[in-house]
Every structure is written in C-alpha cells, then in structure tokens.
Design an enzyme around this catalytic site. Structure first.
Site, short mmCIF file in Angstrom:
data_model
loop_
_atom_site.label_atom_id
_atom_site.label_comp_id
_atom_site.label_asym_id
_atom_site.label_seq_id
_atom_site.Cartn_x
_atom_site.Cartn_y
_atom_site.Cartn_z
N ASP A 167 -7.99 -4.58 29.87
CA ASP A 167 -6.57 -4.78 29.67
C ASP A 167 -5.98 -5.03 31.16
O ASP A 167 -6.22 -4.56 31.91
CB ASP A 167 -6.18 -3.51 29.25
CG ASP A 167 -4.70 -3.30 28.95
OD1 ASP A 167 -4.08 -4.47 28.70
OD2 ASP A 167 -4.02 -2.34 28.91
N HIS A 168 -5.11 -6.28 31.01
CA HIS A 168 -4.39 -6.46 32.07
C HIS A 168 -5.11 -6.98 33.47
O HIS A 168 -5.04 -6.28 34.56
CB HIS A 168 -3.18 -5.52 32.50
CG HIS A 168 -2.10 -5.42 31.72
ND1 HIS A 168 -1.14 -6.45 31.77
CD2 HIS A 168 -1.85 -4.59 30.32
CE1 HIS A 168 -0.15 -6.28 30.97
NE2 HIS A 168 -0.55 -4.95 30.21
N GLU A 276 -6.04 -12.81 24.98
CA GLU A 276 -4.43 -12.46 25.07
C GLU A 276 -4.00 -12.84 26.26
O GLU A 276 -4.40 -12.67 27.45
CB GLU A 276 -4.11 -11.06 24.77
CG GLU A 276 -2.90 -10.53 24.73
CD GLU A 276 -2.42 -9.40 24.18
OE1 GLU A 276 -2.73 -9.05 22.97
OE2 GLU A 276 -1.94 -8.51 25.02
N LYS A 318 7.00 3.97 29.45
CA LYS A 318 5.91 4.87 29.08
C LYS A 318 6.33 5.74 28.37
O LYS A 318 7.18 6.84 28.86
CB LYS A 318 4.93 5.00 30.18
CG LYS A 318 4.45 3.69 31.14
CD LYS A 318 3.77 2.75 30.34
CE LYS A 318 3.23 1.48 31.16
NZ LYS A 318 2.38 0.68 30.52
N HIS A 350 3.43 -4.79 24.34
CA HIS A 350 2.65 -3.72 25.24
C HIS A 350 3.60 -2.48 25.57
O HIS A 350 4.85 -2.47 25.23
CB HIS A 350 2.60 -4.66 26.49
CG HIS A 350 1.35 -5.58 26.63
ND1 HIS A 350 0.89 -6.06 27.73
CD2 HIS A 350 0.83 -6.01 25.46
CE1 HIS A 350 0.09 -7.16 27.07
NE2 HIS A 350 -0.23 -7.00 25.95
#
Length: 501
Positions: A167-168, A276, A318, A350
């Site tokens: 991820d990221h 992605e 978040k 996200h």
C-alpha cells in the site's frame, strides 16, 4: 483432553476432540494425502500440529512429538510451506471487475474478525494491507503482515482467496522488494511527482510552467486533447488550453513514473497483480479533466491498471465520516465513475473507513465497481475491547496518546478538537466503551497506534504492546466479534451484505 499427547491420536483419525486447556481451531483441520494438520492455541500461543507421513510433515519446521507428528510455530518459513500445499493461503489478484475491500490489520490479529464479516458479503478481501508508513511506525515488515493474514485464513478455513496490498509504495526499492515477497496488489503512490500548491488562477505562472515541459510532450498533449470531444456515458469532456496546461503541469511527471514502474516491474511478471494508481495523497483535488488526462495517457501507453484513487473533493480524514458537501461529492463521483467505466477499471476510495454518509452513493453511483481501503478503524475497535475489559489500561493509553499528540499528528492530516473531549475522570468505567464514539477521541487514538505499539520504558520493556496483545489473545472471540460488527456496518451501507446474512 489436557495435553498434546492426548490430542495426537484423535488428529491421526481427522477428529477434533473437546479440550479444556488447549483450544483447537476446528475450521483449520485440513488433510493432505495421509496427513492431517490443524491450528491450536496453548497458553495464549498458537501452533500448527501435523501428523502423518506425507511431504507436508517432512517440510514443516517444528518439534517432533512422535515419529509421525510435529508441533510447529507460526513462523515465516512455515507460512511458505503452507503456501506450497494449500494454495488458498497464497495472496491473489482479483482484477478489475470484483468489488474489493482493503482491511488493514496493524496488529496482526484482526483478520479472523474480517473473515467473519467478509464471508457474509459479495466483496473480495485484501487482508494483508499496510503502507510503508504504517510498517515503519509499528516496526513490522510486509513478510509479517502476509504471514499473519495467511495463518488467519488457515485458522478460519477461509478458502475463497485474499489479496496482499503493498500500500502506498513510492520508492523503487520498496516496490521491487514487496513484489518479490509476493504481494498481489501494488498501490503506487505518485504524490512525490505531483505538483502541489499551484496558483491555478495565475495564468502567467501556468504558462511559464507549461513552457518548461518537454516539447514532444506538449505537442502530443495538444494534438490529443485540444479541439477534441470525449464522450463519456452521460458527460462530454472538452479541454480548454487552461484545462490542458493545468493537468499537464500537475501530472506529467507522475505519469512518466507510472509508466516506468509498470514497464519495469508489473509487465515482466509471470503472474497476475492488481496495479492501482494513487493520486489522492495531495492537496490538489482531482478534477474530471485531470482524472481523464491521467487515465488516457496511461491507456495510450498500454498501461493496464486495475483501479485509480483520485483526490476527491471534501476530506477523507482518518477514522471519521466524510467532511464536505455531499451533493458536490455525488455530482463529481458520477463523472469520476464514468471515466473509470470508460477505461474499464475500478474507482478506489482511500481512507475509506467510517465514511457512512456516502457509502450508499459510492455503491450506487459506481454500480459497485470500486475498491475501498480501511485500516485504522480496526485498530480503534481493538481499543474498544480494551475499554470494555480493561478500562484502567484504556485510561493509560488515552492519557499517553493525549500527552504525545503533537508528536503523532504529523503523520496524518486530521483536525480533531481536543477541547471537545470529555475528561476521563468525568466518565465512569462502564462508559469508556462508548468514549470511542467521539470523533475527536477516534482521531487522537487513531494516530497514536505507532507510538503505543513501540513505546518502551527506560529498561527497554514495552509499555503497552505486550499487555495489549495478551488481552486481545485472552478475549479473542469478543475481539473478533467487535471487528465483525463494525466492518459489517460498512458492508451493509455499501449494499454488499448478502440478503440472507
């Protein structure tokens, strides 16, 4: 049955007896040739027990119980052995058309709860999902993240497949390393190549920056976009010079990086991987013109992506609900969804946990062609269990997080008002459980996961980590039920729960 020696004769027959001291995970009983293997928990530690005479028994690393039985730790090496014999423990790609949900697990213990939830839905799970930032903050590795997910699907007998998301990822070395580890999804974070803080109303500045671009790029962009009409399902896109110049200035370098990574790391693979593109970790909202520009350039270069994460309008902070104009979000989502459909990939959302007010829109407008990432919300639900069963420890954790907020908030964009948090001394222990319903508390505790899991005293002992893990282990079923209920709330609002569930 009170000992392993008493368990073995039953296991050799593929039978699981009732035990008062050893917990046997019934769904983990599998047969390979003449061998049986099962996961157990003894004194809060989990093991695999294998018995028989197959290559599976021979290959597993462990302690011999008798000539045909082994007790094996849940090590990285043994996870790789399970991968060889039980393919459902290997991360897999799901492609462009499956609904997928990322269920990041920062402590390596939440996946059984995720399984209980996801198996009630028609979505596919990405159980192993951690960013480099999260790995660094918790002192974990991607090997550990995949190990925990694989052992969890084995424990729960979940054979329907799961993904592992690097991820990221930004850095080329991290990308290469995690691909070699077997991730089934790469989320390429292009934020380092995206220009931020441009004065988009300053025509002189835009022209100056555009003139600095390579002449071959400018000729290509102008021939491709100016005076052209792009017909989406219900929307026509045309580019003014300002639209084009702005998109080119902001995203040109990022597009070249996307192409480079695809051609050097994705295309050469002899296996499927979900690719992605993340352009959301910026201050610049992705307009429909920007989104189409990036997608069309990738398509022109035959770059096959599975999903793209634009920077939507509003704020996806978040652990709390969407902040912003929902009508505007829905209006822009309609166009972003049409662009994704035009190029046949999924939209990715996200920081997608707890965005309850827009889940129905996401589900309906995208026609359920999306990927949703969640992570921190699972950590918060783990703390909810602590608040319930060990309120004095919850109090320690809250106070430590409060006192270190200036240190932890720099890792995430959040805007809590700590003055709107009721002091714990004004709350009874029994109400700590609902303390986490306050958005300001959620954000405060969300960003503190790294420091709480790594904090040590002056003797080098963990302040919280071991105590937390002990409680989560001792109350494993309650913990997983809390996770199941919370994720189910997401899935129901996304219209992903099967009608019979």
């Amino acid at each position: 049955m009170n000992s392993l020696n008493e368990l073995i004769p039953y296991l050799k027959k593929g039978v699981i007896p009732i035990s008062e001291t050893i917990h046997v995970y019934e769904k983990s009983l599998f047969k390979y040739e003449d061998s049986y293997i099962v996961m157990i928990k003894d004194k809060n530690k989990k093991y695999l027990i294998c018995t028989g005479q197959s290559n599976l028994l021979h290959d597993l690393e462990g302690k011999n119980i008798d000539n045909v039985s082994k007790l094996c730790d849940l090590t990285h090496e043994n996870r790789l052995i399970l991968n060889n014999y039980f393919p459902f423990t290997v991360p897999r790609a799901f492609g462009r058309n499956e609904i997928t949900v990322g269920l990041g697990d920062r402590i390596g213990m939440a996946t059984p709860g995720h399984i209980k939830s996801i198996q009630e839905s028609n979505a596919k799970p990405i159980f192993a999902q951690q960013s480099i930032r999260e790995l660094n903050l918790t002192n974990r590795t991607m090997e550990d993240v995949i190990d925990c997910a694989a052992f969890s699907v084995f424990q729960e007998g979940y054979i329907l497949g799961y993904g592992a998301d690097g991820d990221h990822l930004k850095d080329e070395l991290d990308i290469s390393r995690e691909i070699n580890l077997g991730i089934s999804m790469l989320t390429l974070d292009c934020s380092d190549y995206i220009k931020n803080n441009l004065d988009l109303e300053n025509e002189y500045s835009i022209n100056l920056l555009y003139d600095e671009l390579d002449e071959k790029f400018k000729r290509h962009y102008e021939a491709t976009y100016l005076n052209q009409v792009f017909q989406l399902k219900n929307t026509i896109l045309t580019y003014t010079e300002k639209d084009l110049k702005k998109a080119a200035i902001i995203y040109s370098a990022a597009i070249q990086y996307m192409i480079y990574i695809y051609q050097n790391y994705i295309q050469p693979l002899d296996r499927s991987i979900d690719f992605e593109i993340s352009i959301d970790e910026t201050q610049t909202v992705t307009t429909p013109h920007d989104h189409f520009f990036v997608a069309n350039e990738l398509n022109t270069h035959n770059i096959m992506i599975t999903s793209m994460a634009p920077r939507f309008c509003g704020e996806f902070q978040k652990g709390i609900d969407y902040i912003g104009d929902i009508d505007l979000f829905n209006k822009e989502l309609h166009i972003h969804s049409q662009i994704a459909d035009y190029f046949k990939y999924k939209l990715s959302i996200h920081s997608g946990s707890d965005k309850f007010s827009i889940y129905n829109s996401i589900s309906q407008i995208t026609n359920q062609r999306f990927h949703l990432k969640t992570a921190g919300t699972n950590w918060l639900e783990a703390l909810r269990l602590i608040a319930k069963v060990k309120p004095d420890l919850y109090e320690e954790i809250f106070n430590y997080s409060y006192n270190h907020f200036n240190e932890t908030q720099k890792f995430y964009h959040i805007t809590p008002n700590l003055n709107n948090i009721t002091p714990l001394q004004n709350i009874e222990y029994k109400d700590y459980y609902t303390h986490l319903n306050n958005d300001n508390v959620r954000q405060l505790l969300h960003v503190s996961f790294g420091i709480l899991l790594t904090a040590k005293d002056n003797k080098g002992n963990f302040l919280f980590k071991n105590r937390l893990q002990t409680i989560w282990n001792e109350h494993e079923e309650d913990y997983h039920e809390i996770i199941r209920k919370h994720i189910n709330k997401h899935l129901k609002l996304l219209n992903l729960i099967k009608p019979s569930a």
